[in-house]
Design a protein around this motif. Structure first.
Motif, PDB file in Angstrom:
ATOM      1  N   LEU A  57       2.086  16.813 -27.775  1.00 51.75           N
ATOM      2  CA  LEU A  57       2.969  17.914 -27.379  1.00 51.75           C
ATOM      3  C   LEU A  57       3.688  17.577 -26.082  1.00 51.75           C
ATOM      4  N   ARG A  60       1.831  18.333 -22.775  1.00 54.02           N
ATOM      5  CA  ARG A  60       1.648  19.749 -22.428  1.00 54.02           C
ATOM      6  C   ARG A  60       0.181  20.020 -22.127  1.00 54.02           C
ATOM      7  N   ASP A 155      -3.075  32.515 -40.493  1.00 52.66           N
ATOM      8  CA  ASP A 155      -1.683  32.178 -40.197  1.00 52.66           C
ATOM      9  C   ASP A 155      -1.359  30.737 -40.580  1.00 52.66           C
ATOM     10  N   ASP A 156      -2.373  29.899 -40.663  1.00 59.97           N
ATOM     11  CA  ASP A 156      -2.165  28.517 -41.103  1.00 59.97           C
ATOM     12  C   ASP A 156      -3.516  27.935 -41.495  1.00 59.97           C
ATOM     13  N   GLU A 173       0.461  19.799 -33.507  1.00 58.32           N
ATOM     14  CA  GLU A 173       1.858  20.103 -33.825  1.00 58.32           C
ATOM     15  C   GLU A 173       1.988  21.445 -34.548  1.00 58.32           C
ATOM     16  N   ARG A 174       1.010  21.756 -35.374  1.00 55.78           N
ATOM     17  CA  ARG A 174       1.094  22.996 -36.139  1.00 55.78           C
ATOM     18  C   ARG A 174       0.585  24.209 -35.367  1.00 55.78           C
ATOM     19  N   GLU A 176       1.108  24.568 -32.032  1.00 54.43           N
ATOM     20  CA  GLU A 176       1.923  24.771 -30.831  1.00 54.43           C
ATOM     21  C   GLU A 176       2.680  26.093 -30.867  1.00 54.43           C
ATOM     22  N   LYS A 177       3.140  26.499 -32.049  1.00 57.76           N
ATOM     23  CA  LYS A 177       3.953  27.725 -32.141  1.00 57.76           C
ATOM     24  C   LYS A 177       3.171  28.973 -31.761  1.00 57.76           C
ATOM     25  N   PHE A 178       1.834  28.889 -31.760  1.00 56.78           N
ATOM     26  CA  PHE A 178       1.026  30.053 -31.408  1.00 56.78           C
ATOM     27  C   PHE A 178       0.683  30.096 -29.911  1.00 56.78           C
ATOM     28  N   GLU A 181       3.979  30.151 -23.394  1.00 55.99           N
ATOM     29  CA  GLU A 181       4.878  29.221 -22.743  1.00 55.99           C
ATOM     30  C   GLU A 181       4.093  28.260 -21.861  1.00 55.99           C
ATOM     31  N   ASP A 182       4.556  27.015 -21.837  1.00 51.12           N
ATOM     32  CA  ASP A 182       3.882  25.992 -21.034  1.00 51.12           C
ATOM     33  C   ASP A 182       3.984  26.366 -19.559  1.00 51.12           C
TER      34      ASP A 182
END
Length: 478
Positions: A57, A60, A155-156, A173-174, A176-178, A181-182
């Motif tokens: 990421l 991150r 959710d996944d 990678e999958r 990260e959307k959850f 903010e960094d």
């Protein structure tokens, strides 16, 4: 189970029933073997939180939390370890409060069990994003019954193999959307003072950690051996960061019950070797035991600063206990007789359960002076101030000319010391953890123990180094 109201969300938490590979996945995600991994349930009991820089990421920073095996109330009825399981659940629920996303770890080979489905039902009521990590997907070519997992409404669904490090990049990678903010680069470990809490089982180490931190971060129980993994907690006081490490109780090998305890002791001694300060906890009610003495010797050999904490002082025998400094002074004499090698360590009489320090003057503005080169905190929460005091004490750099004078005075006093050792040409300081001084002599094998004791005592009287061991190293002249 009570439904939690989510608070600030800042990390991912790995949860699930026992023995699905949560700790293995935790180690794979953080890239280090930070958690104990065994082939049976009940190894992990506390929350373990680690900040990791995720290469997948773009470096991150993400906080990852490992938890113990989750057994709800109706699943632990009739079990002998139900008290421990309840404490583990309490730690899990606290982790869920802080979770940006919940990762429910399951065994892909077995499929969702009845316990898995009950945990899903609870998690779905939290209104927090959750994914399923279908662990133990060791053979990507093997067909797995994935539809059963999709039916759970996560959710996944992310297949991974923690043992073989497969699917880890895809996991990040999958997920990260959850994540929130960094927050930018995390704090480095530079400047962090490591404080290791050690002692034999059931002397109050976890209660002490919880008292200092101000929350239940470690499972505290009257059952010996409750803590297995080291529990790391970072706090900041007056601009200084401290890493507090609660370790497993150290028992002698003959009394250890299983491999988990062996590994826990290994991690405890490893953390002790890396620590800046050791908090050696003993049980004032039981007095000093043989195992206490073994652990005290490990502390001295590690070279870190040390504070001896006589816990459960309120339950100590009347021959020992006293609210006055005179009673603590008598206990200090007992301690010095048993552990002459640890006479540099300050003694604090306390009760972790009550949060009380004995012998301090309430309302005073500073740490209380005692007989000896240390100061006494008024409250348990101020022990970190004393720890910082000991770290500062060992930063002294002694000029070689002064060291030469100290050594010359010592050799002039001792019988035949000059004849046996010869004239020394060089003496200088070679380290600060602990303070170490190197001397070149004719024959290092002839250095008497009396000379070493004299030099340590003289250095402490002149320069302090309070709370720290002192090493004098003698080396043959070349």
């Amino acid at each position: 189970m009570e439904i939690l109201t989510p608070k600030k969300k800042s990390m991912i938490s790995l949860v699930g029933r026992p023995n699905v590979g949560k700790s293995s996945l935790f180690n794979a995600l953080v890239g280090k073997k930070k958690a104990l991994v065994m082939d049976f349930e009940g190894v992990t009991r506390d929350r373990r939180i680690e900040s990791v820089k995720v290469e997948a990421l773009a470096d991150r920073n993400v906080k990852v939390c490992d938890t113990g095996g989750w057994m709800p109330e109706n699943w632990r009825k009739g079990r002998e370890d139900k008290e421990t399981l309840k404490n583990i659940e309490d730690q899990i629920l606290k982790a869920l409060e802080e979770s940006a996303v919940i990762v429910l770890v399951m065994d892909i080979r077995i499929g969702p069990t009845a316990l898995d489905r009950e945990l899903v039902e609870y998690i779905r009521r939290l209104n927090t994003p959750f994914v399923i990590a279908a662990n133990k997907c060791d053979d990507p070519m093997q067909g797995y019954e994935l539809p059963e997992f999709f039916e759970l409404g996560a959710d996944d669904l992310i297949p991974v193999s923690a043992e073989h490090k497969r699917g880890i990049v895809d996991f990040w990678e999958r997920i990260e959307k959850f994540l929130p903010e960094d927050e930018g680069p995390g704090l480095s470990d530079e400047g962090v003072i490591s404080v290791c809490i050690v002692g034999r089982p059931n002397v109050g180490k976890s209660s002490l950690l919880n008292r200092i931190v101000g929350e239940a971060r470690s499972v505290a129980s009257s059952i010996p051996g409750t803590t297995t993994d080291p529990v790391d907690v970072e706090i900041e006081r007056q601009g200084q960061r401290f890493l507090l490490v609660d370790t497993a109780g150290i028992r002698r090998h003959a009394k250890r019950e299983n491999d988990v305890e062996d590994l826990g002791v290994f991690f405890a001694t490893r953390n002790l070797d890396r620590a800046d300060v050791a908090l050696l906890v003993i049980d004032a009610e039981e007095g000093i035991t043989t195992q206490d003495s073994r652990i005290a010797k490990l502390v001295e050999e590690s070279g870190c600063a040390c504070i001896v904490l006589a816990n459960k002082w309120d339950n100590a025998p009347q021959t020992v206990k006293s609210d006055s400094k005179e009673g603590i002074k008598k206990f200090r004499e007992i301690l010095d007789a048993e552990w002459p090698f640890l006479d540099f360590a300050p003694l604090v009489a306390m009760s972790a359960e009550k949060g009380k320090v004995y012998g301090a003057t309430p309302g005073s503005d500073a740490l209380e002076p005692l007989d000896g080169p240390w100061r006494l905190p008024r409250y348990i929460e101020e022990i970190w101030i004393l720890a910082l005091d000991l770290i500062e004490a060992r930063k002294k750099e002694i000029d070689p000319a002064e060291l030469k004078d100290v050594l010359a005075e010592a050799l002039a006093i001792g019988p035949n010391w000059v004849e046996d050792l010869g004239d020394f040409r060089r003496v200088h300081q070679v380290g600060n953890r602990p303070p170490q001084f190197l001397v070149n002599v004719r024959d290092a094998n002839k250095v008497p123990e009396a000379l070493r004791r004299y030099l340590k005592r003289t250095m402490r009287e002149r320069y302090g180094f309070r709370g720290n061991p002192i090493r004098w190293i003698f080396r043959h002249k070349r």
